[in-house]
Structure formats: structure tokens, C-alpha cells
Design a protein around this motif. Sequence first.
Motif: not given
Length: 115
Positions: A25-35, A76-89
Motif C-alpha cells: 500500500x505504501x512502499x511505492x511512495x518512495x518511487x514517485x517517478x515510476x509510472x 493494532x498490528x497494522x498501526x504498529x507495523x505502519x509506525x515502524x515502516x513510516x519511520x524506518x522506510x
Amino acid sequence: MPNAAVPFLTIGFLILSNVFMTFAWYGHLKFGDKPLYIVILASWGIAFFEYCMQVPANRIGYGYFNAAQLKTIQEIITLSVFVIFSVLYLGETIHWKQIVGFGFIALGAFFIFTK
């Protein structure tokens, strides 16, 4: 399957599922230049593995947990994983208002599991 293993398997599969889901859902945000069609196809490919973990998690967990409890655990798991993802990735910072909001969601989870 021993009843004591059910929560561990359920939660373990849900954690794996949410890692895949978050990247889909969110990993592609770092690839805004991709179609867009490329990131959609990549996201669908990643989401396949999310479903391969999420479906067994719910199948294993249902009966030990009711549907509302399973959904609450997943959120709860989704929010926890998302917090870690948004900070680290994504390199984002967490604001205190987000922490308070997540805390209220966790408080809601408390009521779901209280008899």
C-alpha cells in the motif's frame, strides 16, 4: 492443533501479512517517478503474499477469537507495523497527536477484549 498455539500462529501470520500489506500500500511512495501502472502491478504482486498470510491467520484464529477480536488484533498490528515502516522506510517522524490517536485506538481494543 494445540489450543495454546492458536494465538501465536494467528498473530504471527497477521504480523507477516501486515508487513506485506504495508509495503503493497505504501512502499511505492518512495518511487514517485515510476509510472502508476508499474506500481499498481508491483503492489498487486506484493498483496498476493499478504493474502497468503492473512487468510490462514483468520482461519486459524477464528473460533479461538471471534471476528471482532480478529479484526481488532489486525488493526493494532497494522498501526504498529505502519509506525515502524513510516519511520524506518519513509523517514517520517511521528507526532505526539498520532501517538495519542493510536492510544485511543488501543483503548478501544481493550474494550473489545474485555468481557
